[in-house]
Design an enzyme around this catalytic site. Structure first.
Site, PDB file in Angstrom:
ATOM      1  N   GLY A 241     -37.336   4.002 -41.169  1.00  0.00           N
ATOM      2  CA  GLY A 241     -38.409   4.197 -40.215  1.00  0.00           C
ATOM      3  C   GLY A 241     -39.694   3.525 -40.688  1.00  0.00           C
ATOM      4  O   GLY A 241     -39.800   3.085 -41.830  1.00  0.00           O
TER       5      GLY A 241
ATOM      6  N   GLN B 202     -42.442   4.792 -41.476  1.00  0.00           N
ATOM      7  CA  GLN B 202     -43.019   5.512 -42.614  1.00  0.00           C
ATOM      8  C   GLN B 202     -41.954   5.855 -43.664  1.00  0.00           C
ATOM      9  O   GLN B 202     -42.046   6.864 -44.354  1.00  0.00           O
ATOM     10  CB  GLN B 202     -43.733   6.771 -42.135  1.00  0.00           C
ATOM     11  N   SER B 203     -40.973   4.993 -43.803  1.00  0.00           N
ATOM     12  CA  SER B 203     -39.892   5.240 -44.752  1.00  0.00           C
ATOM     13  C   SER B 203     -40.375   5.252 -46.202  1.00  0.00           C
ATOM     14  O   SER B 203     -40.935   4.263 -46.694  1.00  0.00           O
ATOM     15  CB  SER B 203     -38.814   4.166 -44.592  1.00  0.00           C
ATOM     16  N   ASN B 204     -40.137   6.355 -46.890  1.00  0.00           N
ATOM     17  CA  ASN B 204     -40.422   6.425 -48.328  1.00  0.00           C
ATOM     18  C   ASN B 204     -39.520   5.467 -49.100  1.00  0.00           C
ATOM     19  O   ASN B 204     -39.944   4.838 -50.073  1.00  0.00           O
ATOM     20  CB  ASN B 204     -40.203   7.847 -48.843  1.00  0.00           C
TER      21      ASN B 204
ATOM     22  N   CYS C 162     -38.213   2.615 -48.051  1.00  0.00           N
ATOM     23  CA  CYS C 162     -38.630   1.219 -47.889  1.00  0.00           C
ATOM     24  C   CYS C 162     -39.866   0.920 -48.727  1.00  0.00           C
ATOM     25  O   CYS C 162     -39.979  -0.155 -49.333  1.00  0.00           O
ATOM     26  CB  CYS C 162     -38.890   0.918 -46.418  1.00  0.00           C
TER      27      CYS C 162
END
Length: 344
Positions: A87, A89-91, A93
């Site tokens: 997403g 706000q992917s942690n 990524c």
């Protein structure tokens, strides 16, 4: 190639002489901290928190433990480019982008959703780390993700680059090792604090952390039940996903562990309106814990999981004896894009 690639974990049992590539990327061991004021208020079993939000600074969170193995495998295969997804706000990524910059690898992120006007939270850090980013509408992302990832891999091949794909959350057979080995650390924590926790609880969003913990307690002789509090989908989906990850892990590494002996349990009912959508009870829980213990959760993963744990604690799921450990998997940067949800 970094020298740390040679810092492999000990030989996998059942495969004599075989080692699993691992990089030293996380700040380990992380602390095991008692939540004494909260436990006193509740009046039941003592609650502890494993501070995996302290695996680094901007590299904080559970994903770094998994990426120690995924990125080591990529380097072992001679890759110079990492492709991953999640997403906006992917942690995962964010951690991937920053670690790629640290290791001198190109990073290409495939993110679900429309590009926002302002980069905030994890996305801002993705940008700062120099990741190349492709945004896809949610429907297309969900429908075509595998094709998108492999198409990018083929494009990099045409550019004479070798790309390695890391799936959502680094939750695959390789990433499972991150929390299998975290259980060896937990076992040392428990010995140092002279405790024997009966339950270990974590947020579960892509399944890999729960899979690793579930196998790790058995592999390292920790007598505790692992529970995943799902933050999306439902119990059936996670039971299938975790068991599939464990099956793939065992098939790839032949550890000799008996998969039928692994107890996979999910605490369902706290997803709310959907993934990354939290109700006021979650934000209130986050604010209460921050004021009481100085521990900051996030509204996507740990806030929902902690709230679910407390609710089930009050309903008697964990019994009235034996310590409880909550694994804080990080996610603080996801707080800032949802700052307006707090009611001070």
């Amino acid at each position: 190639m970094p020298d740390t690639l040679n810092n492999a974990i000990p030989p996998v049992s059942g495969v004599t002489g075989t080692t699993v590539p691992r990089l030293k990327l996380a700040q380990l061991p992380t602390p095991l901290q008692p939540l004494d004021r909260l436990s006193s208020q509740l009046g039941g079993p003592r609650i502890w928190v494993k501070r995996d939000d302290l695996t680094g600074s901007v590299l904080s969170g559970n994903k770094v433990r998994k990426l120690e193995f995924n990125l080591a495998q990529a380097l072992a295969e001679g890759c110079d480019t990492i492709i991953s997804c999640g997403g906006i706000q992917s942690n995962h990524c964010r951690a991937t982008a920053l670690l790629c910059a640290q290791l001198g690898l190109k990073c290409h992120l495939v993110l679900r959703g429309s590009e926002p006007d302002v980069a905030d939270g994890n996305l801002l850090l993705d940008r700062l780390a120099g990741a190349e980013i492709s945004f896809y509408a949610a429907a297309k992302y969900q429908r075509e993700l595998e094709n998108i990832l492999h198409s990018l891999q083929a494009q990099y091949h045409q550019q004479a680059r070798k790309a390695f794909i890391i799936p959502t959350g680094a939750s695959d057979a390789i990433g499972v090792w991150g929390y299998v080995e975290a259980c060896a650390e937990l076992k040392q924590d428990f010995a140092e604090h002279d405790i024997s926790p009966r339950h270990i609880i974590c947020a579960t969003g892509s399944g890999g952390t729960q899979a690793g913990l579930s196998a790790g307690v058995l592999r390292h002789g920790v007598d505790a039940q692992v529970w995943g509090v799902n933050v999306c989908d439902d119990e059936a989906w996670f039971l299938n996903k975790v068991n599939c990850d464990l099956s793939d892990w065992e098939q790839r590494y032949q550890t000799g562990i008996n998969l039928d002996s692994i107890s996979v349990k999910v605490i369902d009912g706290y997803v709310g309106a959907g993934y990354a959508q939290a109700g006021p009870e979650i934000f209130n829980c986050m604010a209460d814990l921050a004021r009481l213990e100085g521990v900051v959760l996030d509204p996507v993963y740990t806030g929902k999981a902690f709230f679910g744990m407390l609710d089930q604690y009050n309903k008697g799921l964990f019994g009235d004896a034996g310590d409880i450990v909550f694994v804080h998997t990080g996610g603080v940067f996801g707080v800032f894009p949802q700052r307006e949800q707090f009611k001070f």
